[in-house]
Scaffold this motif. Structure first.
Motif: not given
Length: 840
Positions: A709-711, A743-744, A749-750, A756-759
């Motif tokens: 899954s994406n998660e 992360l960038r 991709m997601y 990912i945004r918060n980290l």
């Protein structure tokens, strides 16, 4: 004496004056009539009065009053019924509104038993004059007596216009409405009669009966209580009050108020016993007494005295014995009452079925587990009912429910359906029988038929939920079906099944499940499943003390049971108990439970995990490693999901006990096929992130192919970014740029991944040089759903708040200002500020 003498003198003077006028005007009929009335009222010379009325009637044939008085004379003095009837009829033909003549004539005909002629007289008068209210009243009473309810309503409504304050008319109108099924109008009419005369016991009783029939038991009880205040020994009021209390108690029991319902049944029993003392041979009263006692036996709750860990087995066994004995004695009392009815009315077939039901309930409370091949009393009594009424489909369905032999059950249910194909209960029980015989297709068809006939029947919905075992229904669908069954009929068996389905579907935290299993504990305390499921529900709600108490009660219930097959459930309950003990911090107690399971040879994968974890908590590392090796040995025999959980547990506990190096060495020795799971991939990836030698790289890269899954994929990117911070950094510094760079790329991709945004925003803020504080706030998105998420190191609103502090610290060079003077302001405006205030 003086006053009486004056009155006599005045009457005598009036008589002489009238006689003088008659002598002077012998052809005036009115004078003859007045003299006759005077003589009639003084009761001195009634014969002369009649002579003057005859003269008045001859000279004025249209004088209705003369004929009326002649009718009174012939009816009461000369007792000439025929002449009296003719005179009254002549008076009514001239003046149909004359209520005195009409009532006198109808009374005369009523004494002679000429009801048909009386009815004709009233109809003629009502047709001749719309103001002949006496006729409408009399006609309405006659029609009520003849049970012509529709005609009676019209007559009584017309009569009430002339006699609006007559309680008799309002009461009769209420009765007519009642028999026509117009209950609201009947209640209003009875209420008006009670307002006019509050001693109307009949109106109070009938009004109470309507309320009870409509299900408004409280209002019905009030009416019966008012009637008993005026007539304490009224049998109808006593019967109605007991019936109302019985109905209200069933409502309370179905709503979960068991103690309140039981207290109402006790009150109802006292009322009906009073009625029995007044009329000991009343079959309906004995039948009601049996119904009340049967309801008491079925609804009496188990009174749990304690929920603490100190609840003793002896106390529990004693409480179960007292509960069973109370229910059994009530069932015996119900059977005795039904037998009394059978003695008074042996032709009543339904009483045989009542005795059968009560006998079956008595046997369910008996502790004797022996099986006799002979016919049970409940089966014999049901067959007795069928001997009397062999074509009664309800009796065949009852036999199908009470019989022990499956072949007899099937025959009885099918015979009932042959008599009436639309019996929903028969289809439902037939589906249950087929389900027990593992005839799934036939069971499903029978349940579908039952549900199509009566969607409000609980058993078909419960039967649908059992399709989860065949894979035909999802756990959520099965849970919804069982929940509907519990709402319709809150049986303990349905409620326990609902809790089991909640466990499979993830609905253990539902308040409906919690309420249902609490009721099941009170309705079926001798079932170990009710306590075990109650423990699971409490554990899901983090009520670990209550969960521990419930698991112990479940074990006590197994100990006092005569069913030896229940011993197999001991392992599951002990495992649940050990898990709750370790969650509450009682590692020693959990170890003791696991040791007991080990002695019995009942340790499985879950209990081994709990055992090892508890030993580790106690510092007994060698013993914990020994249980881990035992767990690893049985992994090949597990299914894929259980094996993944066990391997994940082993890896984590090895890391905690043996440290990173020994854990990695042990992982490298494990077969590669054990790591084909997303859950294990996260564990080994986390351990590998701390290993500078990258010894688990091959295992980690291979396990990541099983991320679906994406998660799971975004979570792995999150973990990879953290590993880059550690591996590419030094002993005292983290390499932020490597993590930010990864992360960038992942964010491209997601882009919708808040994790990912918060980290990324958090890492950007962690850099010591704050050249541009606007970038972290652009990464994070503040919304209401983010407040409930526990993923990641920091939440979006925390990052946003930290960015505001950084902006203020960098841009506020002048300390005299309390507001930010930097150029970049909040991009989300007041909306984000409101979100932050709410979180704060």
């Amino acid at each position: 004496m003086f006053n009486f003498g004056m009155a006599d003198q005045q009457r005598e003077e009036k008589r002489r004056r009238l006689e003088g006028l008659v002598e002077s005007n012998p052809h005036d009929p009115s004078l003859h009539f007045q003299l006759g009335v005077h003589l009639w009222e003084t009761r001195t010379e009634t014969e002369k009065a009649a002579e003057h009325w005859v003269i008045a009637a001859k000279r004025n044939p249209n004088n209705a009053a003369a004929f009326k008085y002649l009718g009174h004379y012939y009816a009461s003095v000369s007792v000439d019924v025929q002449r009296a009837t003719k005179c009254y009829q002549r008076a009514l033909s001239l003046h149909p509104d004359d209520s005195d003549a009409g009532e006198a004539l109808c009374d005369l005909l009523d004494r002679q038993g000429k009801e048909t002629l009386e009815l004709a007289i009233c109809k003629d008068a009502s047709r001749n004059s719309p103001r002949a209210f006496w006729a409408f009243r009399r006609l309405g009473f006659l029609q009520v007596h003849q049970k012509k309810w529709s005609e009676a309503v019209q007559s009584l409504q017309h009569a009430i216009r002339g006699y609006p304050s007559s309680p008799d008319l309002w009461e009769a109108l209420g009765l007519a409405y009642h028999r026509l099924g117009m209950f609201t109008a009947a209640i209003k009419s009875y209420g008006r009669a009670i307002e006019l005369e509050d001693t109307r016991v009949f109106a109070l009783v009938e009004c109470g009966n309507i309320f009870v029939m409509l299900g408004s038991f409280r209002k019905g009880i009030e009416q019966f209580q008012q009637a008993l205040k005026r007539s304490p020994q009224n049998m109808s009021a006593l019967y109605g009050l007991a019936s109302g209390l019985l109905g209200l108690s069933k409502e309370c029991i179905n709503a979960g108020a068991f103690r309140w319902g039981a207290s109402m049944l006790e009150d109802a029993c006292k009322v009906v016993e009073t009625s029995i003392r007044l009329a000991s041979n009343s079959t309906c009263t004995w039948k009601l007494h049996g119904d009340i006692q049967l309801a008491y036996a079925q609804g009496y709750p188990w009174m749990e005295e304690s929920e603490s860990l100190e609840y003793r087995a002896e106390t529990f066994e004693k409480s179960i014995y007292l509960w069973k004995n109370t229910c059994r004695l009530a069932a015996i009392s119900a059977r005795n009452s039904y037998q009394r009815v059978l003695h008074l009315a042996p032709w009543e077939a339904n009483i045989y079925v009542d005795i059968a039901i009560s006998s079956d309930l008595i046997s369910s409370f008996c502790e004797d587990d022996t099986h006799d091949s002979s016919w049970k009393l409940s089966e014999k009594m049901t067959l007795g009912a069928l001997v009397i009424e062999s074509d009664n489909f309800e009796f065949w369905v009852a036999l199908g429910c009470l019989a022990e032999c499956n072949a007899l059950k099937q025959h009885a249910l099918i015979r009932g359906l042959q008599l009436d194909l639309s019996i929903a209960n028969a289809w439902a029980y037939l589906g249950k029988l087929y389900r027990e015989e593992n005839e799934k297709k036939l069971a499903r068809q029978a349940f579908d038929c039952a549900r199509g006939i009566d969607p409000s029947l609980a058993l078909p919905w419960a039967g649908m939920s059992a399709d989860i075992h065949t894979g035909e229904r999802t756990p959520n669908d099965a849970f919804e079906s069982c929940l509907r069954a519990v709402k319709i009929l809150p049986l303990a068996e349905f409620q326990i099944g609902l809790a089991k389905l909640a466990l499979l579907s993830g609905n253990l935290l539902s308040s409906q499940v919690f309420g249902a299993i609490q009721q099941a504990v009170q309705r079926a305390p001798h079932y170990h499943e009710s306590h075990n499921m109650n423990g699971l529900v409490c554990e899901a709600r983090f009520h670990f003390i209550a969960a521990i108490a419930s698991y112990r009660l479940a074990r006590y219930a197994i100990n006092i049971s005569f069913d030896t097959s229940l011993k197999s459930h001991w392992k599951d309950i002990s495992t649940n108990l050990a898990r709750s003990l370790i969650k509450v911090g009682n590692a020693k107690g959990a170890v003791q439970e696991c040791e007991d399971l080990e002695k019995e040879g009942m340790l499985d994968a879950e209990s081994l995990q709990i055992f090892a974890f508890s030993l580790w908590k106690l510092g007994e590392h060698e013993s914990a490693l020994s249980r881990i090796r035992t767990l690893a040995a049985i992994i090949p025999t597990m299914d894929k999901t259980s094996a993944a959980l066990s391997v994940s547990f082993i890896c984590r506990l090895l890391y905690y006990i043996s440290g990173q190096d020994l854990a990695i060495v042990s992982i490298l020795k494990m077969p590669k096929e054990l790591f084909q799971s997303s859950k294990i991939s996260f564990i080994v990836s986390a351990i590998d992130a701390l290993d500078q030698k990258n010894r688990l790289e091959s295992i980690v890269s291979g396990s990541r192919y099983f991320l679906a899954s994406n998660e799971e994929i975004t979570g792995m990117h999150y973990l990879i970014a953290l590993s880059k911070l550690i591996k590419h950094g030094t002993e005292h510094h983290l390499e932020f740029q490597s993590g930010i760079s990864h992360l960038r790329k992942a964010l491209h991709m997601y882009p919708n991944s808040n994790l990912i945004r918060n980290l990324l925003g958090y890492l950007l803020l962690a850099i010591e040089v704050w050249e541009n504080t606007r970038v972290p706030s652009k990464c994070s998105i503040v919304d209401s759903s983010d407040s409930n998420s526990k993923e990641g190191l920091k939440l979006a609103w925390e990052i946003f708040s930290a960015r505001a502090v950084a902006c203020h610290a960098r841009g506020n060079s002048e300390p005299r200002f309390s507001f930010p003077t930097c150029g970049c302001q909040c991009p989300s405006g007041s909306g984000a500020l409101k979100e932050l205030q709410k979180y704060f």
